[in-house]
Enzyme design. Structure first.
Site, short mmCIF file in Angstrom:
data_model
loop_
_atom_site.label_atom_id
_atom_site.label_comp_id
_atom_site.label_asym_id
_atom_site.label_seq_id
_atom_site.Cartn_x
_atom_site.Cartn_y
_atom_site.Cartn_z
CE LYS A 191 -4.35 -1.82 1.35
NZ LYS A 191 -4.64 -2.84 2.34
CE LYS A 226 -7.15 -12.44 -6.22
NZ LYS A 226 -6.59 -11.99 -4.98
CE LYS A 259 -13.41 -4.54 -2.37
NZ LYS A 259 -13.74 -5.91 -2.00
P1 ADP Z 1 -10.66 -7.61 -3.51
O1 ADP Z 1 -9.36 -8.14 -4.11
O2 ADP Z 1 -11.72 -7.50 -4.53
O3 ADP Z 1 -10.47 -6.34 -2.70
P2 ADP Z 1 -10.76 -8.90 -0.96
O4 ADP Z 1 -9.30 -8.74 -0.78
O5 ADP Z 1 -11.69 -8.10 -0.10
O6 ADP Z 1 -11.14 -8.70 -2.51
O7 ADP Z 1 -11.12 -10.44 -0.84
C1 ADP Z 1 -11.74 -11.08 0.23
C2 ADP Z 1 -11.47 -12.57 0.05
O8 ADP Z 1 -12.01 -13.03 -1.21
C3 ADP Z 1 -9.96 -12.84 -0.03
O9 ADP Z 1 -9.49 -13.33 1.20
C4 ADP Z 1 -9.80 -13.89 -1.09
O10 ADP Z 1 -9.69 -15.16 -0.50
C5 ADP Z 1 -11.10 -13.88 -1.88
N1 ADP Z 1 -10.89 -13.42 -3.26
C6 ADP Z 1 -10.90 -12.13 -3.71
N2 ADP Z 1 -10.73 -12.09 -5.05
C7 ADP Z 1 -10.59 -13.36 -5.47
C8 ADP Z 1 -10.39 -13.99 -6.76
N3 ADP Z 1 -10.33 -13.29 -7.87
N4 ADP Z 1 -10.29 -15.32 -6.81
C9 ADP Z 1 -10.38 -16.06 -5.68
N5 ADP Z 1 -10.57 -15.55 -4.45
C10 ADP Z 1 -10.68 -14.22 -4.33
#
Ligand code: ADP
Ligand code: TRP
Length: 325
Positions: free
Chosen positions: A110, A190, A193
């Site tokens: 970050k 991947k 968000k």
């Molecule tokens: P983002 O990357 O959208 O901010 P988060 O970090 O809040 O998502 O993700 C919460 C949980 O969802 C993570 O601990 C992860 O295990 C799962 N996750 C997020 N994106 C993916 C993805 N593209 N494929 C598989 N698991 C994911």
């Protein structure tokens, strides 16, 4: 055995969150004692809009229940409804080495992106350690990106135990969520968000269709045979389809004569069918906010009972709140 995990309410849940995390949490709730919480205190490190945080937290609760989290099996609660967690965080902070937190990838990443380093971001892993240690958690299902935070948690617990001589804090283990479940986004990277390539689980029909139609594909002409294995559209279709349906669509790719638009329509239809029961359930929950609030409060009561017991043990270990003599 107690399973515990938290998820930040930083937006609406997408397909990656579902297949990567939520589905696996739900599968664990039947055999183990499960505690799942919405990490609203953690979300404050990135969401600085009162209304957005409230909406995200509420929607997270409804989405999780709609997707199958069963309050009879698992306690679902808001992190902030258990104030003991912030007291434990302070007690842990006093034994946490600065250098341990400086090493954390999520923090370093970050900072590298130019995000201002406030104390909340820096001490994020200590709050996470408190989340886990407050309930004597045994197993913590997390994505691979959170493994280091689990190591930090164990490190802090060990240091506390060694300073205050005793097994005051219970050491948890991480259970890494299945890697195979990494979901691709509309751009083939991947789904996340932070990349703006997400497809939300409960997106309304029209925008959902629009997002699916925007999935990036190569420029192979309609008549030409196509390779399903390298196509994001097919990869996403597989999430929702039976092996027979997968084989049938793969055959059509290889035969040629099918445009990507048709494959995208198949993804839309399959996703709609897959989440149809959850959509119906969601609409019922939206119409019954009293029930959702009751579930959250019952979850918090259950979590607090355990948390108060552990906090008392930890306070005693370090001499807080004890009278002299
Ligand atoms: P983002 O990357 O959208 O901010 P988060 O970090 O809040 O998502 O993700 C919460 C949980 O969802 C993570 O601990 C992860 O295990 C799962 N996750 C997020 N994106 C993916 C993805 N593209 N494929 C598989 N698991 C994911
Ligand atoms: N940091 C986790 C994430 O971003 C969310 C989280 C907060 C968590 N506290 C936790 C996960 C405790 C497991 C256990 O995904």
């Amino acid at each position: 055995m107690r399973v515990l995990s938290g998820i930040q309410p930083t937006g609406r849940f997408h397909w990656g969150n579902y297949f990567g995390a939520i589905q696996q949490y739900i599968a664990l709730q039947t055999n183990e004692q499960a505690f799942y919480f919405i990490a609203d205190l953690h979300a404050l490190t990135s969401v600085r809009d009162r209304k957005a945080l409230q909406d995200n937290t509420w929607n997270a609760a409804i989405d999780l229940l709609a997707l199958g989290l069963n309050p009879e099996h698992a306690a679902l609660f808001r992190q902030s409804d258990v104030p003991e967690v912030t007291e434990l965080m302070w007690l842990l902070m006093t034994v946490t080495q600065f250098s341990l937190l400086e090493k954390c990838h999520s923090y370093k990443d970050k900072i590298a992106k130019g995000i201002a380093a406030d104390a909340g971001l820096f001490t994020y892993p200590v709050l996470m350690a408190a989340d886990i240690l407050l309930y004597d958690s045994d197993v913590v299902p997390v994505g691979a990106d959170q493994i280091q935070h689990l190591e930090v948690t164990r490190d802090i617990a060990q240091r506390f135990n060694s300073i205050y001589g005793g097994e005051h804090l219970h050491l948890p283990t991480a259970r890494v969520l299945e890697e195979g479940a990494k979901v691709v986004g509309t751009d083939g990277e991947k789904m996340s968000k932070s990349y703006g390539n997400t497809i939300e689980i409960f997106e309304a029909d029209k925008p959902l269709r629009k997002k699916i139609m925007s999935i990036k594909t190569d420029s192979t002409p309609m008549e030409a045979p196509k390779n399903p294995e390298t196509c994001s559209v097919y990869t996403l279709f597989k999430l929702f389809a039976t092996p027979d349906q997968q084989a049938a669509l793969a055959d059509r790719y290889r035969a040629g004569g099918m445009g990507y638009g048709e494959a995208k329509q198949a993804v839309y239809d399959a996703a709609m069918a897959y989440f149809a029961p959850a959509r119906t359930r969601r609409a019922e929950l939206v119409a019954d906010p009293g029930y959702v609030e009751e579930v959250l409060q019952a979850g918090a009561r259950k979590a607090r009972a355990k948390g108060q017991e552990v906090l008392q043990r930890v306070r005693r270990a370090c001499g807080i709140g004890c009278s002299a003599g």
